[in-house]
Design a protein around this motif. Sequence first.
Motif, mmCIF file in Angstrom:
data_model
loop_
_atom_site.group_PDB
_atom_site.id
_atom_site.type_symbol
_atom_site.label_atom_id
_atom_site.label_comp_id
_atom_site.label_asym_id
_atom_site.label_seq_id
_atom_site.Cartn_x
_atom_site.Cartn_y
_atom_site.Cartn_z
ATOM 1 N N LYS A 89 0.977 -1.321 -0.034
ATOM 2 C CA LYS A 89 -0.095 0.012 -0.241
ATOM 3 C C LYS A 89 0.679 1.279 -0.022
ATOM 4 C CE LYS A 89 -3.137 2.565 3.015
ATOM 5 N NZ LYS A 89 -3.923 2.551 4.446
ATOM 6 N N LYS A 90 0.553 2.214 -0.865
ATOM 7 C CA LYS A 90 1.029 3.489 -0.744
ATOM 8 C C LYS A 90 0.757 4.320 0.314
ATOM 9 C CE LYS A 90 1.338 6.257 -4.621
ATOM 10 N NZ LYS A 90 0.928 7.106 -5.570
ATOM 11 N N GLU B 232 2.945 10.328 -1.298
ATOM 12 C CA GLU B 232 3.888 10.655 -2.297
ATOM 13 C C GLU B 232 4.252 12.126 -1.987
ATOM 14 O OE1 GLU B 232 2.628 11.454 -6.894
ATOM 15 O OE2 GLU B 232 1.710 9.660 -6.105
ATOM 16 N N GLY C 48 4.059 -0.210 4.302
ATOM 17 C CA GLY C 48 3.674 0.749 2.881
ATOM 18 C C GLY C 48 4.762 1.165 2.279
ATOM 19 N N TYR C 49 4.554 1.916 1.297
ATOM 20 C CA TYR C 49 5.687 2.610 0.698
ATOM 21 C C TYR C 49 5.452 4.070 0.519
ATOM 22 C CZ TYR C 49 3.627 2.542 -3.915
ATOM 23 O OH TYR C 49 2.384 2.744 -4.852
ATOM 24 N N ILE C 50 6.443 4.839 0.260
ATOM 25 C CA ILE C 50 6.328 6.212 -0.001
ATOM 26 C C ILE C 50 7.095 6.725 -1.460
ATOM 27 C CG2 ILE C 50 7.235 8.633 0.803
ATOM 28 C CD1 ILE C 50 7.094 7.758 3.473
ATOM 29 N N TYR C 51 6.367 7.395 -2.249
ATOM 30 C CA TYR C 51 6.974 7.412 -3.657
ATOM 31 C C TYR C 51 7.321 8.923 -3.645
ATOM 32 C CZ TYR C 51 7.159 8.743 -8.507
ATOM 33 O OH TYR C 51 7.781 9.345 -9.482
ATOM 34 N N TYR D 93 11.455 5.048 -4.521
ATOM 35 C CA TYR D 93 10.306 4.323 -3.693
ATOM 36 C C TYR D 93 10.987 3.725 -2.489
ATOM 37 C CZ TYR D 93 7.621 4.048 -8.088
ATOM 38 O OH TYR D 93 6.972 4.594 -9.222
ATOM 39 N N TYR E 204 10.297 1.614 0.770
ATOM 40 C CA TYR E 204 9.350 0.694 1.326
ATOM 41 C C TYR E 204 9.881 0.414 2.869
ATOM 42 C CZ TYR E 204 8.784 -0.371 -3.706
ATOM 43 O OH TYR E 204 8.468 -0.231 -4.731
#
Length: 110
Positions: free
Chosen positions: A2-3, A6, A85-88, A99, A101
């Motif tokens: 899940k993001k 951003e 989750g991840y941050i772009y 990216y 994670y």
Amino acid sequence: MKKIAELTDKDLLGQLGEAHSAPRYKVRAILRNSDGKYAVMYEDSTGLYSLPGGGVESGEDKLAALKREMLEETGCTCDTIYELGYIYENRAYCDLQQYSYFFTVTSTGP
């Protein structure tokens, strides 16, 4: 995965722009040992603290990179791993696409 968020130049600097560099991939963890202590990394040159982690190497999957980075940076093995989750990031200012994670990890190691 899940993001979480951003981040762009508009968010950070209030200006528009778009990076065109090849994306970088990073893994980071909130690492807790069996004594309930958490690992953080300190960077002398900036005076900042960060979560342990690092870059995903070419051909490496995220979990393999996470296990490698935790062992390299903390000496700990990963016993349980949960995805957060991840941050772009797309930041024209420094031509960065990244990216990051994030995971929680427990370790019974040192």
